[in-house]
Design a protein around this motif. Structure first.
Motif, PDB file in Angstrom:
ATOM      1  N   MET A   1      -2.124   9.845 -23.940  1.00 22.95           N
ATOM      2  CA  MET A   1      -3.662  10.535 -24.165  1.00 22.95           C
ATOM      3  C   MET A   1      -4.238   9.517 -24.863  1.00 22.95           C
ATOM      4  SD  MET A   1      -4.917  13.966 -24.952  1.00 22.95           S
ATOM      5  CE  MET A   1      -4.110  15.038 -23.728  1.00 22.95           C
ATOM      6  N   SER A   2      -5.522   8.935 -24.334  1.00 25.47           N
ATOM      7  CA  SER A   2      -6.334   8.406 -25.151  1.00 25.47           C
ATOM      8  C   SER A   2      -7.119   9.319 -26.257  1.00 25.47           C
ATOM      9  CB  SER A   2      -7.629   7.654 -24.312  1.00 25.47           C
ATOM     10  OG  SER A   2      -8.564   8.775 -23.547  1.00 25.47           O
ATOM     11  N   ILE A   3      -7.648   8.386 -27.126  1.00 30.76           N
ATOM     12  CA  ILE A   3      -8.446   9.295 -28.254  1.00 30.76           C
ATOM     13  C   ILE A   3      -9.638  10.105 -27.713  1.00 30.76           C
ATOM     14  CG2 ILE A   3      -9.628   9.228 -30.401  1.00 30.76           C
ATOM     15  CD1 ILE A   3      -8.139   6.527 -31.228  1.00 30.76           C
ATOM     16  N   LYS A   4     -10.283   9.462 -26.775  1.00 27.68           N
ATOM     17  CA  LYS A   4     -11.341  10.217 -26.214  1.00 27.68           C
ATOM     18  C   LYS A   4     -11.105  11.735 -25.673  1.00 27.68           C
ATOM     19  CE  LYS A   4     -14.780   6.581 -25.391  1.00 27.68           C
ATOM     20  NZ  LYS A   4     -15.508   5.922 -24.183  1.00 27.68           N
ATOM     21  N   ASN A   5      -9.936  11.342 -24.781  1.00 24.38           N
ATOM     22  CA  ASN A   5      -9.454  12.479 -23.993  1.00 24.38           C
ATOM     23  C   ASN A   5      -8.877  13.680 -25.227  1.00 24.38           C
ATOM     24  OD1 ASN A   5     -10.007  11.757 -21.617  1.00 24.38           O
ATOM     25  ND2 ASN A   5      -8.053  10.649 -21.131  1.00 24.38           N
ATOM     26  N   TYR A   6      -8.268  13.116 -26.163  1.00 30.85           N
ATOM     27  CA  TYR A   6      -7.735  13.900 -27.206  1.00 30.85           C
ATOM     28  C   TYR A   6      -8.915  14.804 -27.829  1.00 30.85           C
ATOM     29  CZ  TYR A   6      -5.112  15.314 -31.393  1.00 30.85           C
ATOM     30  OH  TYR A   6      -4.663  16.213 -32.473  1.00 30.85           O
ATOM     31  N   TYR A   7      -9.935  14.250 -28.320  1.00 33.14           N
ATOM     32  CA  TYR A   7     -10.929  15.007 -28.873  1.00 33.14           C
ATOM     33  C   TYR A   7     -11.798  15.901 -27.840  1.00 33.14           C
ATOM     34  CZ  TYR A   7     -15.206  12.614 -27.276  1.00 33.14           C
ATOM     35  OH  TYR A   7     -16.285  11.921 -26.636  1.00 33.14           O
ATOM     36  N   LYS A   8     -11.617  15.695 -26.633  1.00 30.48           N
ATOM     37  CA  LYS A   8     -12.108  16.486 -25.532  1.00 30.48           C
ATOM     38  C   LYS A   8     -11.251  17.690 -25.431  1.00 30.48           C
ATOM     39  CE  LYS A   8     -14.602  12.927 -22.875  1.00 30.48           C
ATOM     40  NZ  LYS A   8     -14.307  12.055 -21.759  1.00 30.48           N
ATOM     41  N   GLY A   9      -9.992  17.487 -25.563  1.00 29.03           N
ATOM     42  CA  GLY A   9      -9.121  18.772 -25.478  1.00 29.03           C
ATOM     43  C   GLY A   9      -9.167  19.585 -26.671  1.00 29.03           C
ATOM     44  N   ILE A  10      -9.528  19.056 -27.941  1.00 30.43           N
ATOM     45  CA  ILE A  10      -9.823  19.859 -29.004  1.00 30.43           C
ATOM     46  C   ILE A  10     -11.037  20.625 -28.844  1.00 30.43           C
ATOM     47  CG2 ILE A  10     -10.395  19.570 -31.445  1.00 30.43           C
ATOM     48  CD1 ILE A  10      -8.588  17.153 -31.988  1.00 30.43           C
ATOM     49  N   VAL A  11     -12.157  19.930 -28.305  1.00 31.97           N
ATOM     50  CA  VAL A  11     -13.433  20.661 -28.259  1.00 31.97           C
ATOM     51  C   VAL A  11     -13.221  21.910 -27.244  1.00 31.97           C
ATOM     52  CG1 VAL A  11     -15.621  20.267 -26.962  1.00 31.97           C
ATOM     53  CG2 VAL A  11     -14.912  18.643 -28.471  1.00 31.97           C
ATOM     54  N   VAL A  12     -12.581  21.663 -26.155  1.00 30.22           N
ATOM     55  CA  VAL A  12     -12.143  22.807 -25.188  1.00 30.22           C
ATOM     56  C   VAL A  12     -11.435  23.725 -25.644  1.00 30.22           C
ATOM     57  CG1 VAL A  12     -11.499  23.382 -22.865  1.00 30.22           C
ATOM     58  CG2 VAL A  12     -12.453  21.360 -23.309  1.00 30.22           C
ATOM     59  N   THR A  13     -10.389  23.374 -26.467  1.00 33.08           N
ATOM     60  CA  THR A  13      -9.568  24.414 -26.966  1.00 33.08           C
ATOM     61  C   THR A  13     -10.290  25.229 -28.089  1.00 33.08           C
ATOM     62  OG1 THR A  13      -7.629  22.927 -26.974  1.00 33.08           O
ATOM     63  CG2 THR A  13      -7.519  24.778 -28.452  1.00 33.08           C
ATOM     64  N   LEU A  14     -11.032  24.420 -28.906  1.00 33.72           N
ATOM     65  CA  LEU A  14     -11.779  25.535 -30.048  1.00 33.72           C
ATOM     66  C   LEU A  14     -12.781  26.396 -29.512  1.00 33.72           C
ATOM     67  CD1 LEU A  14     -12.584  25.812 -33.035  1.00 33.72           C
ATOM     68  CD2 LEU A  14     -14.369  23.915 -32.695  1.00 33.72           C
ATOM     69  N   SER A  15     -13.657  25.719 -28.172  1.00 33.07           N
ATOM     70  CA  SER A  15     -14.684  26.656 -27.514  1.00 33.07           C
ATOM     71  C   SER A  15     -13.931  27.778 -26.685  1.00 33.07           C
ATOM     72  CB  SER A  15     -15.159  25.843 -26.397  1.00 33.07           C
ATOM     73  OG  SER A  15     -15.700  24.644 -27.069  1.00 33.07           O
ATOM     74  N   PHE A  16     -12.545  27.519 -26.222  1.00 29.77           N
ATOM     75  CA  PHE A  16     -12.013  28.701 -25.685  1.00 29.77           C
ATOM     76  C   PHE A  16     -11.496  30.100 -26.620  1.00 29.77           C
ATOM     77  CE2 PHE A  16      -7.849  30.793 -24.186  1.00 29.77           C
ATOM     78  CZ  PHE A  16      -8.563  31.338 -23.016  1.00 29.77           C
ATOM     79  N   THR A  17     -11.012  29.393 -27.929  1.00 27.81           N
ATOM     80  CA  THR A  17     -10.362  30.310 -28.827  1.00 27.81           C
ATOM     81  C   THR A  17     -11.783  31.105 -29.347  1.00 27.81           C
ATOM     82  OG1 THR A  17      -8.814  28.695 -29.456  1.00 27.81           O
ATOM     83  CG2 THR A  17      -9.606  30.357 -31.143  1.00 27.81           C
ATOM     84  N   ILE A  18     -12.726  30.393 -29.831  1.00 32.22           N
ATOM     85  CA  ILE A  18     -14.070  31.282 -30.019  1.00 32.22           C
ATOM     86  C   ILE A  18     -14.407  32.073 -28.988  1.00 32.22           C
ATOM     87  CG2 ILE A  18     -16.511  31.074 -30.674  1.00 32.22           C
ATOM     88  CD1 ILE A  18     -16.097  28.262 -31.485  1.00 32.22           C
ATOM     89  N   GLY A  19     -14.553  31.952 -27.733  1.00 30.75           N
ATOM     90  CA  GLY A  19     -14.709  32.872 -26.671  1.00 30.75           C
ATOM     91  C   GLY A  19     -13.869  33.795 -26.628  1.00 30.75           C
ATOM     92  N   ALA A  20     -12.390  33.579 -26.817  1.00 30.40           N
ATOM     93  CA  ALA A  20     -11.300  34.579 -26.637  1.00 30.40           C
ATOM     94  C   ALA A  20     -11.480  35.785 -27.825  1.00 30.40           C
ATOM     95  CB  ALA A  20      -9.922  34.212 -26.794  1.00 30.40           C
ATOM     96  N   ILE A  21     -11.842  35.311 -29.202  1.00 32.13           N
ATOM     97  CA  ILE A  21     -12.016  36.112 -30.210  1.00 32.13           C
ATOM     98  C   ILE A  21     -13.359  36.935 -29.875  1.00 32.13           C
ATOM     99  CG2 ILE A  21     -12.666  36.087 -32.469  1.00 32.13           C
ATOM    100  CD1 ILE A  21     -11.480  33.771 -32.952  1.00 32.13           C
ATOM    101  N   ILE A  22     -14.317  36.685 -29.353  1.00 29.54           N
ATOM    102  CA  ILE A  22     -15.474  37.574 -28.549  1.00 29.54           C
ATOM    103  C   ILE A  22     -15.035  38.581 -27.690  1.00 29.54           C
ATOM    104  CG2 ILE A  22     -17.708  37.687 -27.713  1.00 29.54           C
ATOM    105  CD1 ILE A  22     -18.125  34.853 -29.248  1.00 29.54           C
ATOM    106  N   LYS A  23     -14.060  38.161 -26.887  1.00 35.61           N
ATOM    107  CA  LYS A  23     -13.717  38.794 -25.578  1.00 35.61           C
ATOM    108  C   LYS A  23     -12.737  39.860 -26.137  1.00 35.61           C
ATOM    109  CE  LYS A  23     -15.078  34.867 -22.842  1.00 35.61           C
ATOM    110  NZ  LYS A  23     -14.551  33.844 -22.341  1.00 35.61           N
TER     111      LYS A  23
END
Length: 538
Positions: free
Chosen positions: A1-23
């Motif tokens: 996995m390239s560095i760009k795709n790696y940080y995109k994965g972190i971005v989505v994981t963080l967003s999903f986690t924040i959303g899941a906590i609210i839900k």
């Protein structure tokens, strides 16, 4: 996995986690009758053989989604007994134990993993945030992911009211992502699968038909033979999900029964709560003319057995204006789709395709038959894909999110949830204004909100007294005893004006872009001819 795709994965994981906590925090909230609808479908698909799914009617909440969604419920039912096997009893109507609530709420949150994966795919294919040089792209992409995963409409409808719209819209976003990567057949399969999960997405099928026909069948064909091959390939690919979905019911001679469940035209022009569209305005105009007619006798007022403001889901007739039929709404919808479909055929770019999806969804919402207020999400979610790279689209994404989101307020009417929905709405709206204002370099002024003009700002501010009346004063002043439907009517009418405004302005943007491209093409052609003449002279 390239560095760009790696940080995109972190971005989505963080967003999903924040959303899941609210839900997860919303687990104890009120749920609508849709909760029982889906519980009944769990029990139905678990307890009965396939050939009885679309005939079962012990509950009033009969199965009326396409077969793929029924199989989705069947898959969920395999895990349900680990929580509470009683929820799978087909005779256990209105069953809602704490474990049942927990299971069904968790299935909605879990299904949105598909939404997170769709966002990750979009970040790779669309390069959202690439046009902004002031804010780092990872920050913009994080804000984009959050705008989807904590979308107010999705939280209200899925995680309080109870549905699976996030999961379904994720399939749409996966299809759009494939189109942006020129994976036309894969995009067609995803969209065909979506239609077999929920047929409301037929709203945007014309955009897919036009785009795939031109981009895949015409543009990628060198001669008539390759065109025919591409057309047949596309047709067969699109049919595959339908064969798996409807094939068993065709073999059992049950297709008419399935279709009668999917398209119950006797439900009437409007839902029990009027969606904020053209027909809400039409109903109010008819009501006003009927009142005037009774007092002035200027025109005939027809007697009706059921009032259109009774809140009942059934076919009704208008008292003064012509009564609307399903055929009329279908014809009007197609007519108002034609301009954007024609522009798509002429330009056939990925951006025009996405704009056409948005406009087809909005047109169907405004002119369709028995439209649910929740259908506005089919326009809002795709529009978010353009909002972070286009100032004009950001402006109408804001307005559509605000008025589309506010129009969902009547879905949640219980006391404890009223402050929750208001707080969620204010928080999400503030987040959008701040985020998109920063991205596009417009922080507003003394008299305007970010990206909006004065009139648009005023229309947003007027939601405050409207909210105060419908959520508080209407009951406190005991007006609910004589005009119970009034809050729903006021919200529907007020929001319908501004949703129509967004629809008109989005059409204008698309037409303006086409004129600019035509002017550029004409300039390029003229320049080419001029250069050739100069070369001939020399």
């Amino acid at each position: 996995m390239s560095i760009k795709n790696y940080y995109k994965g972190i971005v989505v994981t963080l967003s999903f986690t924040i959303g899941a906590i609210i839900k997860l925090a919303l687990l104890p909230c009120y749920h609508s009758t849709d909760f029982e609808v889906h519980r009944n479908w769990l029990a139905l698909t678990h307890s009965l053989p396939l050939n009885q799914w679309y005939y079962e009617n012990r509950s009033e909440w009969t199965l009326d989604y396409p077969p793929f969604f029924a199989h989705f419920e069947y898959g969920l039912s395999k895990f349900a007994h680990y929580f509470d096997s009683a929820m799978l009893d087909i005779n256990n109507h209105n069953y809602a134990s704490e474990k049942t609530k927990l299971f069904q709420r968790l299935t909605v949150i879990g299904s949105e993993i598909i939404l997170a994966l769709a966002i990750l795919s979009l970040l790779k294919s669309m390069q959202i945030g690439r046009k902004n040089h002031d804010i780092p792209m990872p920050i913009i992409q994080l804000l984009f992911a959050l705008s989807l995963l904590v979308n107010f409409g999705l939280i209200l409808v899925d995680h309080i009211h109870f549905q699976y719209n996030g999961f379904l819209l994720a399939i749409l976003l996966l299809s759009i992502s494939c189109m942006y990567q020129n994976q036309y057949l894969m995009g067609a399969i995803w969209f065909s699968t979506l239609l077999n999960l929920k047929h409301i997405f037929l709203y945007i099928a014309p955009a897919y038909v036009v785009y795939l026909f031109y981009a895949f069948c015409i543009r990628q064909s060198s001669n008539c033979k390759s065109f025919v091959i591409n057309l047949i390939t596309l047709g067969m690919t699109t049919l595959i999900p339908f064969i798996f979905s409807f094939g068993p019911f065709i073999l059992m001679n049950q297709l008419p029964q399935v279709l009668s469940r999917l398209f119950p035209f006797k439900r009437g022009l409007c839902h029990a709560y009027w969606a904020p569209n053209v027909w809400a305005l039409y109903n109010v105009l008819d009501k006003a003319l009927a009142i005037i007619g009774r007092y002035t006798h200027l025109f005939q007022v027809r007697s009706i057995s059921v009032s259109m403001t009774s809140g009942l889901v059934q076919d009704i007739e208008h008292q003064v204006l012509p009564s609307i039929t399903p055929t009329m709404t279908f014809i009007l919808t197609i007519i108002f789709m034609i301009p954007s479909l024609f522009r798509l055929f002429r330009r056939c770019s990925k951006r025009t395709f996405l704009e056409t999806i948005i406009l087809c969804a909005l047109t169907s919402f405004l002119f369709g038959w028995h439209v649910h207020e929740k259908a506005i999400l089919i326009s809002i979610i795709p529009l978010s894909l353009l909002a972070f790279d286009s100032r004009e689209h950001a402006r109408y994404f804001l307005l559509l999110s605000i008025f589309g989101g506010f129009s969902l307020f009547p879905l949640i009417f219980t006391g404890p949830e009223i402050p929750i929905k208001i707080a969620l709405f204010i928080t999400y709206t503030t987040f959008l204004f701040y985020t998109l204002g920063e991205v596009h370099g417009d922080r507003g002024s003394t008299f305007t909100l970010p990206l909006l003009n004065r009139l648009e700002t005023l229309s947003v501010i007027l939601l405050i007294p409207l909210c105060l009346y419908v959520e508080c004063l209407h009951t406190v002043l005991h007006i609910d005893r004589i005009l119970p439907f009034l809050p729903l009517l006021l919200i529907s009418i007020y929001c319908s004006f501004f949703i129509m405004y967004c629809w008109i302005r989005l059409h204008t943007i698309e037409a303006h872009q086409e004129d600019e491209l035509t002017a550029i093409e004409s300039t390029v052609k003229f320049s080419g001819r001029w250069n050739m003449k100069q070369r001939k002279k020399h």
